[in-house]
Write an enzyme that holds these catalytic residues in place. Sequence first.
Site, PDB file in Angstrom:
ATOM      1  CB  CYS A 165      37.849 -29.803  11.976  1.00 28.89           C
ATOM      2  SG  CYS A 165      37.340 -30.274  13.655  1.00 28.89           S
TER       3      CYS A 165
ATOM      4  CB  CYS B 293      34.203 -28.617  13.087  1.00 29.14           C
ATOM      5  SG  CYS B 293      35.056 -28.110  14.609  1.00 29.14           S
TER       6      CYS B 293
END
Length: 178
Positions: A131, A134
């Site tokens: 991700c 993130c």
Amino acid sequence: MSIDALKQQLPEFAKDVRLNLSAIAGDDTLTAQQKYGLLVACGIASRNAVVRDTLVAEAAPHLSPAAMTAAKAAATIMGMNNVYYRFVHLASNKQYGTLPAKLRMNVIASPGVDKVDFELWSLAVSAINGCGMCIDAHEAVLAKAGVPTEHIQTAVRYAAIVQSAAIALEAGAVGLAA
């Protein structure tokens, strides 16, 4: 089972993984809590029961109950956030990024351990789960907290090595069940 026992279970073609596991077992770049919390969070994120159980057992004598819980929480909350924010990042419709996530994630604000440690664990799990949003968010928090770039890299290196051990075990098992 110990990291040494895990290394022995790896197939011959995974010699580099064995060497890398040895390197992290002896690494003292990070604090003990950071290191062993990484092993727990990454072991869980690897989704391989042998790797998970080995690394949790290896870490248990080195972590307080609160730190063990926080490492498990980092893997769990990032499991949710990485799916959601990867979708937001990758979706062509950018309207999703303007909508409230409506996901409970109180543990990030109050993880029960030092915030830097939790952020390192969250970053490593986010790297395993792929991700980008993130990764950027956790890396920024760590940089703002003054964590050296080398320590941030070390956390991601741990994630890469743990994930490669899980893949090596899976690859070594291919064809065995036939």
